[in-house]
Design a protein around this motif. Structure first.
Motif, mmCIF file in Angstrom:
data_model
loop_
_atom_site.group_PDB
_atom_site.id
_atom_site.type_symbol
_atom_site.label_atom_id
_atom_site.label_comp_id
_atom_site.label_asym_id
_atom_site.label_seq_id
_atom_site.Cartn_x
_atom_site.Cartn_y
_atom_site.Cartn_z
ATOM 1 N N GLN A 1 0.811 -1.210 0.071
ATOM 2 C CA GLN A 1 -0.128 -0.220 -0.086
ATOM 3 C C GLN A 1 0.868 1.224 -0.002
ATOM 4 O O GLN A 1 0.566 2.262 -0.757
ATOM 5 C CB GLN A 1 -1.014 0.184 1.170
ATOM 6 C CG GLN A 1 -1.710 1.222 1.228
ATOM 7 C CD GLN A 1 -2.770 1.235 2.484
ATOM 8 O OE1 GLN A 1 -2.659 0.265 3.487
ATOM 9 N NE2 GLN A 1 -3.594 2.066 2.632
ATOM 10 N N GLN A 2 1.826 1.125 0.815
ATOM 11 C CA GLN A 2 2.798 2.254 0.823
ATOM 12 C C GLN A 2 3.517 2.520 -0.843
ATOM 13 O O GLN A 2 3.554 3.905 -1.156
ATOM 14 C CB GLN A 2 3.742 2.209 1.966
ATOM 15 C CG GLN A 2 4.984 3.298 2.109
ATOM 16 C CD GLN A 2 6.005 3.433 3.252
ATOM 17 O OE1 GLN A 2 5.478 2.171 3.949
ATOM 18 N NE2 GLN A 2 6.850 3.994 3.490
ATOM 19 N N GLY A 3 3.842 1.639 -0.953
ATOM 20 C CA GLY A 3 4.824 1.724 -2.361
ATOM 21 C C GLY A 3 3.854 2.134 -3.577
ATOM 22 O O GLY A 3 4.211 2.981 -4.344
ATOM 23 N N ARG A 4 2.633 1.633 -3.306
ATOM 24 C CA ARG A 4 1.695 1.984 -4.655
ATOM 25 C C ARG A 4 1.413 3.350 -4.765
ATOM 26 O O ARG A 4 1.094 4.067 -5.590
ATOM 27 C CB ARG A 4 0.361 1.247 -4.395
ATOM 28 C CG ARG A 4 0.498 -0.131 -4.881
ATOM 29 C CD ARG A 4 -0.740 -1.122 -4.521
ATOM 30 N NE ARG A 4 -2.017 -0.348 -5.021
ATOM 31 C CZ ARG A 4 -3.093 -0.767 -4.943
ATOM 32 N NH1 ARG A 4 -3.503 -1.691 -4.251
ATOM 33 N NH2 ARG A 4 -4.185 -0.187 -5.701
ATOM 34 N N GLN A 5 1.145 4.020 -3.602
ATOM 35 C CA GLN A 5 0.906 5.476 -3.339
ATOM 36 C C GLN A 5 2.054 6.290 -4.069
ATOM 37 O O GLN A 5 1.867 7.302 -4.247
ATOM 38 C CB GLN A 5 0.854 5.862 -2.101
ATOM 39 C CG GLN A 5 -0.506 5.277 -1.201
ATOM 40 C CD GLN A 5 -0.540 5.581 0.331
ATOM 41 O OE1 GLN A 5 0.356 6.126 0.863
ATOM 42 N NE2 GLN A 5 -1.696 5.050 0.808
ATOM 43 N N LEU A 6 3.220 5.949 -4.318
ATOM 44 C CA LEU A 6 4.400 6.552 -4.729
ATOM 45 C C LEU A 6 4.529 6.304 -6.189
ATOM 46 O O LEU A 6 5.348 7.080 -6.793
ATOM 47 C CB LEU A 6 5.828 6.145 -3.785
ATOM 48 C CG LEU A 6 5.684 6.678 -2.416
ATOM 49 C CD1 LEU A 6 6.860 6.070 -1.766
ATOM 50 C CD2 LEU A 6 5.751 8.059 -2.417
ATOM 51 N N VAL A 7 3.894 5.450 -6.744
ATOM 52 C CA VAL A 7 3.923 5.075 -8.024
ATOM 53 C C VAL A 7 2.999 5.949 -9.136
ATOM 54 O O VAL A 7 2.010 5.747 -9.125
ATOM 55 C CB VAL A 7 3.647 3.426 -8.340
ATOM 56 C CG1 VAL A 7 3.657 3.211 -9.985
ATOM 57 C CG2 VAL A 7 4.639 2.447 -7.555
ATOM 58 N N ASN A 8 3.919 6.979 -9.807
ATOM 59 C CA ASN A 8 3.209 7.840 -10.660
ATOM 60 C C ASN A 8 4.138 8.675 -11.424
ATOM 61 O O ASN A 8 5.024 9.465 -10.928
ATOM 62 C CB ASN A 8 2.222 8.841 -9.721
ATOM 63 C CG ASN A 8 1.333 10.100 -10.625
ATOM 64 O OD1 ASN A 8 1.742 9.799 -11.840
ATOM 65 N ND2 ASN A 8 0.605 10.757 -10.011
ATOM 66 N N TYR A 9 4.143 8.308 -12.638
ATOM 67 C CA TYR A 9 5.346 8.835 -13.308
ATOM 68 C C TYR A 9 5.161 10.387 -13.565
ATOM 69 O O TYR A 9 6.216 11.192 -13.920
ATOM 70 C CB TYR A 9 5.399 8.330 -14.879
ATOM 71 C CG TYR A 9 3.953 8.605 -15.700
ATOM 72 C CD1 TYR A 9 4.073 9.916 -16.192
ATOM 73 C CD2 TYR A 9 2.835 8.092 -15.580
ATOM 74 C CE1 TYR A 9 2.947 10.232 -17.200
ATOM 75 C CE2 TYR A 9 1.840 8.524 -16.505
ATOM 76 C CZ TYR A 9 1.712 9.469 -17.238
ATOM 77 O OH TYR A 9 0.687 9.944 -17.999
ATOM 78 N N GLN A 10 3.969 10.791 -13.289
ATOM 79 C CA GLN A 10 3.967 12.380 -13.334
ATOM 80 C C GLN A 10 4.577 13.074 -12.084
ATOM 81 O O GLN A 10 4.724 14.303 -12.202
ATOM 82 C CB GLN A 10 2.125 12.846 -13.303
ATOM 83 C CG GLN A 10 1.714 12.443 -14.789
ATOM 84 C CD GLN A 10 0.184 12.765 -14.428
ATOM 85 O OE1 GLN A 10 -0.334 12.538 -13.545
ATOM 86 N NE2 GLN A 10 -0.247 12.819 -15.540
ATOM 87 N N SER A 11 4.848 12.087 -11.060
ATOM 88 C CA SER A 11 5.602 12.739 -9.889
ATOM 89 C C SER A 11 7.321 13.034 -10.147
ATOM 90 O O SER A 11 7.844 13.611 -9.390
ATOM 91 C CB SER A 11 5.522 11.862 -8.633
ATOM 92 O OG SER A 11 4.207 11.759 -8.386
ATOM 93 N N VAL A 12 7.843 12.745 -11.402
ATOM 94 C CA VAL A 12 8.924 12.928 -11.722
ATOM 95 C C VAL A 12 9.013 13.984 -12.706
ATOM 96 O O VAL A 12 8.498 13.908 -13.861
ATOM 97 C CB VAL A 12 9.507 11.650 -12.416
ATOM 98 C CG1 VAL A 12 11.165 12.013 -13.000
ATOM 99 C CG2 VAL A 12 9.835 10.431 -11.425
#
Length: 324
Positions: free
Chosen positions: A138-149
């Motif tokens: 759950q914690q890792g999934r929240q950080l997966v977003n290419y737009q955050s780079v």
């Protein structure tokens, strides 16, 4: 150093893969690079030149490894993962351009390709048979977003959240293969093949005949699922059999669906052909994540690229530009 090895594709010249001698005017060498087996074969009348070019290609692979490996602390990728959430980090133009290319494929696929998958992917250890627990997932999934780079002016990169990690394992190996072929072509080589793991690039033909490339059977190590006659093109294969473990009947493999943080399901293998190995590398991963219907729909929109799917029932499907 180990590098993510995302694919597996077999040349039908398997008996040659571990030969490093020159026969006639074909010069061949197998070597380890980017955490996988690589192979180069080229035609040259100058043995001294051929030997030097093989060394140059190996050096180019290692240069890219030092730049983009997540397992090398001094690499630009490792630097980004350590510092880019705190402040913008300036990277080389080469790294920046590859990040741009990864972003384009992410946008094209609505996030099916996403280099931030590593934010959850780093919890997996396939050799040790480890996977994230529910809280880690759950914690890792929240950080997966290419737009955050964020790709900022001046070749600078910033992460929008602490904890984001990127990994170029789905694109960097293909990029290295493409760079190696460009190096050979620039030195006058007309006929060559270069492969690393499942990413391969063919320069010209093989002595007037097509190169024969075998796509590995996803469940039988000693068999091919298909053999393709190819010339002057690239081919990449993504499969669920390269790095995996099975627990309670579930196969946990390295091709993660960015939306779930878990192994993508539905396909056993996807191969993509096209003019550029960087693209075929990323697209084979992308289509694997998308699955058969969405994957075929996407590849039909991309001029010059074709795909072969092997689904969970071991049925083979071809995009419209390929004839079975």
């Amino acid at each position: 150093m180990r590098f993510i090895a995302a694919h597996h594709l077999v040349f039908c010249f398997a008996s040659l893969l571990f030969v490093s001698t020159a026969t006639a005017q074909w010069h061949r060498q197998a070597f380890q690079t980017l955490g996988t087996q690589a192979y180069i074969e080229l035609w040259s009348e100058d043995s001294t030149l051929a030997s030097q070019l093989i060394l140059d290609v190996q050096a180019e692979f290692e240069r890219i490894n030092q730049l983009m490996s997540p397992y090398i602390a001094s690499s630009e990728l490792s630097l980004l993962n350590r510092q880019a959430a705190s402040a913008p980090v300036q990277v080389s133009a080469e790294m920046y351009q590859l990040l741009q290319q990864a972003r384009q494929i992410s946008e094209l696929s609505n996030g099916a390709f996403d280099i931030t998958f590593a934010s959850v992917g780093f919890y997996y250890d396939y050799r040790a048979r480890l996977k994230p627990d529910a809280a880690q997932l759950q914690q890792g999934r929240q950080l997966v977003n290419y737009q955050s780079v964020e790709l900022l002016p001046g070749n600078t990169v910033r992460y929008r959240q602490a904890g984001i990690k990127i990994d170029l394992g789905g694109i960097a190996k293909g990029y290295a293969v493409e760079r190696g072929i460009l190096l050979l072509a620039a030195r006058g080589i007309k006929h060559a093949q270069l492969t690393a793991g499942g990413d391969s690039r063919l320069l010209g033909d093989k002595a007037g005949k097509p190169w024969l490339v075998g796509i590995k059977h996803p469940r039988q190590d000693d068999k091919y699922a298909a053999t393709l006659p190819l010339e002057n093109t690239a081919i990449s294969t993504s499969g669920d059999y390269e790095r995996f473990f099975i627990e309670e009947g579930v196969r946990y493999h390295h091709i993660l669906d960015p939306k779930t943080g878990q192994s993508a399901a539905g396909a056993l293998s996807v191969s993509v052909t096209g003019p550029d190995t960087t693209q075929t590398d990323a697209l084979s991963t992308t289509l694997f994540v998308l699955g058969l219907q969405q994957g075929l729909a996407l590849i039909e929109l991309i001029d010059g690229y074709e795909a072969i799917f092997i689904d969970a029932n071991r049925q083979m499907y071809f995009s419209s530009g390929l004839t079975p």
